[in-house]
Design a protein around this motif. Structure first.
Motif, PDB file in Angstrom:
ATOM      1  N   ARG A 195       0.813  -1.225   0.000  1.00  0.00           N
ATOM      2  CA  ARG A 195       0.000   0.000   0.000  1.00  0.00           C
ATOM      3  C   ARG A 195       0.842   1.267   0.000  1.00  0.00           C
ATOM      4  O   ARG A 195       0.310   2.368   0.083  1.00  0.00           O
ATOM      5  N   ARG A 196       2.176   1.084  -0.001  1.00  0.00           N
ATOM      6  CA  ARG A 196       3.109   2.207  -0.029  1.00  0.00           C
ATOM      7  C   ARG A 196       2.928   3.138   1.167  1.00  0.00           C
ATOM      8  O   ARG A 196       2.962   4.374   1.031  1.00  0.00           O
ATOM      9  N   TRP A 197       2.688   2.547   2.331  1.00  0.00           N
ATOM     10  CA  TRP A 197       2.628   3.347   3.551  1.00  0.00           C
ATOM     11  C   TRP A 197       4.023   3.865   3.865  1.00  0.00           C
ATOM     12  O   TRP A 197       5.034   3.213   3.589  1.00  0.00           O
ATOM     13  N   SER A 198       4.076   5.017   4.488  1.00  0.00           N
ATOM     14  CA  SER A 198       5.370   5.584   4.868  1.00  0.00           C
ATOM     15  C   SER A 198       5.203   6.494   6.068  1.00  0.00           C
ATOM     16  O   SER A 198       4.112   7.000   6.341  1.00  0.00           O
ATOM     17  N   ALA A 199       6.308   6.680   6.762  1.00  0.00           N
ATOM     18  CA  ALA A 199       6.321   7.632   7.867  1.00  0.00           C
ATOM     19  C   ALA A 199       6.357   9.047   7.289  1.00  0.00           C
ATOM     20  O   ALA A 199       6.833   9.251   6.164  1.00  0.00           O
ATOM     21  N   PRO A 200       5.852  10.031   8.035  1.00  0.00           N
ATOM     22  CA  PRO A 200       5.858  11.404   7.499  1.00  0.00           C
ATOM     23  C   PRO A 200       7.271  11.946   7.336  1.00  0.00           C
ATOM     24  O   PRO A 200       8.179  11.585   8.074  1.00  0.00           O
ATOM     25  N   VAL A 201       7.444  12.770   6.337  1.00  0.00           N
ATOM     26  CA  VAL A 201       8.730  13.398   6.043  1.00  0.00           C
ATOM     27  C   VAL A 201       8.547  14.905   6.075  1.00  0.00           C
ATOM     28  O   VAL A 201       7.529  15.424   5.606  1.00  0.00           O
ATOM     29  N   ALA A 202       9.521  15.604   6.633  1.00  0.00           N
ATOM     30  CA  ALA A 202       9.440  17.061   6.718  1.00  0.00           C
ATOM     31  C   ALA A 202       9.399  17.681   5.324  1.00  0.00           C
ATOM     32  O   ALA A 202      10.114  17.245   4.412  1.00  0.00           O
ATOM     33  N   THR A 203       8.547  18.675   5.157  1.00  0.00           N
ATOM     34  CA  THR A 203       8.441  19.380   3.886  1.00  0.00           C
ATOM     35  C   THR A 203       9.387  20.575   3.900  1.00  0.00           C
ATOM     36  O   THR A 203       9.311  21.434   4.789  1.00  0.00           O
ATOM     37  N   LEU A 204      10.285  20.605   2.941  1.00  0.00           N
ATOM     38  CA  LEU A 204      11.259  21.690   2.868  1.00  0.00           C
ATOM     39  C   LEU A 204      10.779  22.732   1.861  1.00  0.00           C
ATOM     40  O   LEU A 204      10.475  22.407   0.715  1.00  0.00           O
TER      41      LEU A 204
END
Length: 216
Positions: A195-204
């Motif tokens: 399902r391509r789950w992922s942890a959140p990543v900071a938006t630059l």
């Protein structure tokens, strides 16, 4: 089959799976036979060595029991020679890696609990047992470690370690309960991949250009 025998088989199965994963990554980087076996050894046993050093079990099981080192070396060597076939089995390798993650999470957490480590520390050690070898593999092959990227990998191991600690606290850490915990980690890892789950990543935000200076 006794619980200790089942855990040994689970441990050795996890060693073989991660050795194959590490060796495959080393083959892709064009390392020689020694390099492939060494990376496979680190991938298979690095997390367990770290765990044993933390709980003051010296020498670590990877060095004290020849079956662990032999399993890792033989599997990595076989991967070196059979890699053309394994290269076409990417899905199979991912499934095996998920299985190894579940097995190492359970055995690592249980061993930490048996050594008298409090539940929180045992959960962290269980996670490190599962991900430590992969961390070493990625560093040796010049890759950003999987556990630091967006994939649900370390999170799955930590969730499984918490499940094992809860089972132990309620006296349900038997073969059935531990198998269920390993399957939970395995399933969570595979579902997150599908399902391509992922942890959140900071938006630059990109730096502003053309800003007016004072007095302009």
């Amino acid at each position: 089959m006794t619980t200790s025998t089942a855990l040994l088989l689970a441990d050795l199965t996890g060693v073989a799976v991660f050795a194959a994963s590490g060796a495959s990554a080393a083959v892709a980087k064009r390392l020689d036979l020694f390099g492939v076996v060494f990376v496979g050894f680190v991938a298979a046993l690095g997390g367990g060595i770290l765990r044993d050093l933390v709980i003051d079990e010296v020498p670590p099981l990877a060095f004290a029991d020849w079956r662990y080192a032999a399993t890792a070396a033989l599997t990595a060597g076989a991967t070196f020679w059979l890699h053309p076939r394994l290269a076409r089995l990417r899905t199979t390798v991912l499934v095996l890696d998920a299985a190894g993650l579940g097995l190492f999470t359970v055995t690592g957490t249980l061993k930490a609990l048996d050594a008298g480590v409090p539940a929180v520390g045992a959960c962290l050690l269980g996670m490190l047992t599962a991900i430590g070898g992969g961390l070493g593999r990625d560093l040796l092959t010049g890759e950003i470690p999987v556990v630091l990227r967006r994939e649900i990998y370390a999170v799955a191991a930590l969730a499984g370690a918490v499940a094992v600690a809860l089972l132990d606290a309620f006296g349900r850490a038997d073969a059935a309960g531990l198998t269920a915990a390993a399957v939970f980690v395995f399933a969570l890892r595979l579902v997150s991949l599908r399902r391509r789950w992922s942890a959140p990543v900071a938006t630059l935000r990109p730096p502003r250009t053309g800003a007016r200076g004072p007095g302009s």
